[in-house]
Design a protein around this motif. Structure first.
Motif, PDB file in Angstrom:
ATOM      1  N   GLY A 111       1.450  -1.100   0.240  1.00  0.00           N
ATOM      2  CA  GLY A 111      -0.033  -0.007  -0.636  1.00  0.00           C
ATOM      3  C   GLY A 111       0.912   1.340  -0.220  1.00  0.00           C
ATOM      4  O   GLY A 111       0.698   2.404  -0.559  1.00  0.00           O
ATOM      5  N   GLU A 112       2.000   1.585   0.639  1.00  0.00           N
ATOM      6  CA  GLU A 112       2.504   2.543   0.760  1.00  0.00           C
ATOM      7  C   GLU A 112       3.929   2.790  -0.608  1.00  0.00           C
ATOM      8  O   GLU A 112       3.361   3.649  -0.837  1.00  0.00           O
ATOM      9  N   SER A 269      13.456 -14.016   3.549  1.00  0.00           N
ATOM     10  CA  SER A 269      14.310 -14.106   2.171  1.00  0.00           C
ATOM     11  C   SER A 269      13.297 -13.385   1.163  1.00  0.00           C
ATOM     12  O   SER A 269      11.946 -13.369   0.825  1.00  0.00           O
ATOM     13  N   LEU A 270      13.953 -11.985   0.620  1.00  0.00           N
ATOM     14  CA  LEU A 270      13.604 -11.764  -0.405  1.00  0.00           C
ATOM     15  C   LEU A 270      14.448 -11.704  -1.853  1.00  0.00           C
ATOM     16  O   LEU A 270      16.030 -11.784  -1.977  1.00  0.00           O
ATOM     17  N   ALA A 271      13.789 -12.639  -2.785  1.00  0.00           N
ATOM     18  CA  ALA A 271      14.877 -13.495  -3.708  1.00  0.00           C
ATOM     19  C   ALA A 271      14.380 -12.826  -5.336  1.00  0.00           C
ATOM     20  O   ALA A 271      13.223 -12.164  -5.868  1.00  0.00           O
ATOM     21  N   VAL A 272      15.324 -12.248  -6.045  1.00  0.00           N
ATOM     22  CA  VAL A 272      15.823 -11.452  -7.081  1.00  0.00           C
ATOM     23  C   VAL A 272      16.531 -12.408  -8.018  1.00  0.00           C
ATOM     24  O   VAL A 272      17.594 -13.372  -7.223  1.00  0.00           O
ATOM     25  N   PRO A 273      16.349 -12.456  -9.672  1.00  0.00           N
ATOM     26  CA  PRO A 273      16.948 -13.262 -10.122  1.00  0.00           C
ATOM     27  C   PRO A 273      17.921 -12.918 -10.373  1.00  0.00           C
ATOM     28  O   PRO A 273      18.665 -12.207  -9.965  1.00  0.00           O
ATOM     29  N   ALA A 274      19.308 -14.128 -11.268  1.00  0.00           N
ATOM     30  CA  ALA A 274      20.686 -14.070 -10.464  1.00  0.00           C
ATOM     31  C   ALA A 274      21.005 -13.252 -11.592  1.00  0.00           C
ATOM     32  O   ALA A 274      22.354 -12.818 -11.718  1.00  0.00           O
ATOM     33  N   ASP A 275      20.714 -13.839 -12.896  1.00  0.00           N
ATOM     34  CA  ASP A 275      21.439 -13.233 -14.153  1.00  0.00           C
ATOM     35  C   ASP A 275      21.520 -12.067 -14.569  1.00  0.00           C
ATOM     36  O   ASP A 275      21.305 -11.646 -15.456  1.00  0.00           O
ATOM     37  N   ARG A 276      20.236 -11.397 -13.569  1.00  0.00           N
ATOM     38  CA  ARG A 276      20.246  -9.449 -13.993  1.00  0.00           C
ATOM     39  C   ARG A 276      19.547  -8.827 -13.095  1.00  0.00           C
ATOM     40  O   ARG A 276      19.377  -9.124 -11.854  1.00  0.00           O
ATOM     41  N   PRO A 277      20.586  -7.700 -13.087  1.00  0.00           N
ATOM     42  CA  PRO A 277      19.847  -6.717 -11.769  1.00  0.00           C
ATOM     43  C   PRO A 277      19.131  -6.040 -12.190  1.00  0.00           C
ATOM     44  O   PRO A 277      17.975  -6.457 -13.126  1.00  0.00           O
ATOM     45  N   PRO A 278      17.991  -6.038 -10.454  1.00  0.00           N
ATOM     46  CA  PRO A 278      16.072  -5.563 -10.519  1.00  0.00           C
ATOM     47  C   PRO A 278      16.524  -4.424 -11.292  1.00  0.00           C
ATOM     48  O   PRO A 278      17.153  -3.409 -11.315  1.00  0.00           O
ATOM     49  N   GLY A 279      14.886  -4.439 -11.829  1.00  0.00           N
ATOM     50  CA  GLY A 279      14.895  -2.828 -12.285  1.00  0.00           C
ATOM     51  C   GLY A 279      14.081  -1.948 -11.465  1.00  0.00           C
ATOM     52  O   GLY A 279      14.249  -2.185  -9.864  1.00  0.00           O
ATOM     53  N   ALA A 280      14.404  -0.800 -11.911  1.00  0.00           N
ATOM     54  CA  ALA A 280      13.837   0.630 -10.905  1.00  0.00           C
ATOM     55  C   ALA A 280      13.041   0.582 -10.261  1.00  0.00           C
ATOM     56  O   ALA A 280      12.898   1.057  -9.502  1.00  0.00           O
ATOM     57  N   ALA A 282      11.652  -2.332  -9.050  1.00  0.00           N
ATOM     58  CA  ALA A 282      11.430  -3.099  -7.985  1.00  0.00           C
ATOM     59  C   ALA A 282      12.971  -3.345  -6.962  1.00  0.00           C
ATOM     60  O   ALA A 282      12.594  -3.348  -5.892  1.00  0.00           O
ATOM     61  N   ARG A 283      13.623  -2.287  -7.673  1.00  0.00           N
ATOM     62  CA  ARG A 283      14.661  -1.645  -6.429  1.00  0.00           C
ATOM     63  C   ARG A 283      14.101  -0.733  -5.452  1.00  0.00           C
ATOM     64  O   ARG A 283      14.349  -0.376  -4.351  1.00  0.00           O
ATOM     65  N   ALA A 284      13.182   0.044  -5.842  1.00  0.00           N
ATOM     66  CA  ALA A 284      12.271   0.622  -5.182  1.00  0.00           C
ATOM     67  C   ALA A 284      11.326   0.103  -3.934  1.00  0.00           C
ATOM     68  O   ALA A 284      11.724   0.303  -2.963  1.00  0.00           O
ATOM     69  N   LEU A 285      11.041  -0.986  -4.434  1.00  0.00           N
ATOM     70  CA  LEU A 285      10.611  -2.057  -3.093  1.00  0.00           C
ATOM     71  C   LEU A 285      10.996  -2.906  -2.527  1.00  0.00           C
ATOM     72  O   LEU A 285      11.061  -2.717  -1.223  1.00  0.00           O
ATOM     73  N   ILE A 286      12.762  -3.431  -2.996  1.00  0.00           N
ATOM     74  CA  ILE A 286      13.637  -3.747  -1.855  1.00  0.00           C
ATOM     75  C   ILE A 286      14.057  -2.320  -1.254  1.00  0.00           C
ATOM     76  O   ILE A 286      14.236  -3.243   0.181  1.00  0.00           O
ATOM     77  N   SER A 287      14.102  -1.465  -0.839  1.00  0.00           N
ATOM     78  CA  SER A 287      14.812  -0.511  -0.261  1.00  0.00           C
ATOM     79  C   SER A 287      13.529   0.243   0.526  1.00  0.00           C
ATOM     80  O   SER A 287      13.661   0.311   1.624  1.00  0.00           O
TER      81      SER A 287
END
Length: 296
Positions: A111-112, A269-280, A282-287
């Motif tokens: 929601g945030e 844990s939070l998992a992301v694909p290993a073969d490519r960096p997360p998109g913008a 996805a990075r915002a949600l991770i942060s």
């Protein structure tokens, strides 16, 4: 070759069905069929076997699928980069989640995120195979990130960032013979009837690994897919369960007992694909996730 053609092809490959793919893409089925036929003509090879009830990939289709996903991811990243310069995130964020994550308030987190980035469409998905299935979906680029519980070695194809963890205790009804014990060794649990989730779910894998390490056979008599309802089955005398402590705090009609001689730590844990960096997006949600973790 157009991105639209690749998007339609990936949707059909993942859904294994033209009608479901068209519904997912919000287009008519004839448009999907036409786009893929055009793609096959351009590539000079059939990509799909249409002679079965379900659509199957040919060898050419299997070769194209991972490359099509990479191309679509690259296009998304390009759009993200322009959106960041213009001051607002856009696009779709595909999030894998467990059936019950009570250690973190996922609705509040999403929601945030939506209030901060209204231009991003949030899509959530679960897997009938639990965390194991979510990891596979990440490796296949069907998700951008996922909340998973994966004990033991890191699976191939993903990066894991541990967010939180909880020890799993034994939950029994008040009239159970073990209810008065301050603690119980794992070796004494072999003859009990357990309620648990199917193999592939994090808490099941934690328990299975612990019992295997102790060389103790365990009997799982009831399997359910929502860890949040496990305690209700225990309350009604249908068996015992190993559950994370955050689910058992203040639980009525239950007695919780620490188990000794075993590693019963349940990780989130939070998992992301290993073969490519997360998109913008996805990075915002991770942060943002860090703001919603429990205080240690």
């Amino acid at each position: 070759m157009e991105l639209r053609q690749l998007e339609y092809f990936v949707a059909v490959a993942e859904e294994q069905h033209f009608t479901r793919a068209a519904a997912r893409l919000h287009v008519v089925q004839s448009a999907v069929s036409a786009a893929i036929k055009t793609l096959e003509r351009e590539l000079g090879a059939p990509l799909l076997d249409r002679n079965a009830k379900r659509v199957h990939l040919t060898d050419a289709g299997l070769a194209l699928l991972p490359r099509a996903r990479v191309a679509l991811d690259a296009a998304r990243d390009a759009r993200d980069a322009v959106a960041e310069v213009r001051g607002g995130l856009r696009g779709t964020l595909r999030i894998g989640t467990l059936t019950s994550i009570r250690v973190i308030d996922l609705p509040a987190l999403l929601g945030e995120y939506h209030r901060r980035h209204p231009g991003v469409l949030l899509q959530t998905a679960v897997s009938p195979m639990g965390s194991r299935g979510l990891v596979a979906m990440l490796a296949e680029h069907r998700l951008d990130l996922a909340f998973v519980s994966v004990p033991g070695p890191r699976p191939a194809g993903v990066h894991l960032v541990e967010l939180a963890s909880s020890v799993m205790d034994l939950a029994v009804p008040p009239d159970h013979p073990l209810a008065g014990r301050a603690a119980v060794p794992i070796e004494e649990l072999g003859g009990l009837d357990f309620i648990d989730l199917p193999a592939g779910y994090g808490n099941r894998d934690v328990a299975d690994r612990a019992f295997a390490a102790a060389s103790v056979r365990r009997h799982v008599t009831i399997e359910i897919t929502d860890i949040g309802t496990s305690a209700d089955y225990v309350r009604n005398g249908l068996g015992v369960a190993l559950l994370p402590r955050f689910l058992l705090t203040g639980g009525k009609g239950l007695v919780t007992i620490p188990v000794t001689g075993a590693d019963l730590r349940w990780p989130l844990s939070l998992a992301v694909p290993a073969d490519r960096p997360p998109g913008a997006a996805a990075r915002a949600l991770i942060s943002l996730t860090a703001d919603f973790l429990p205080v240690s």
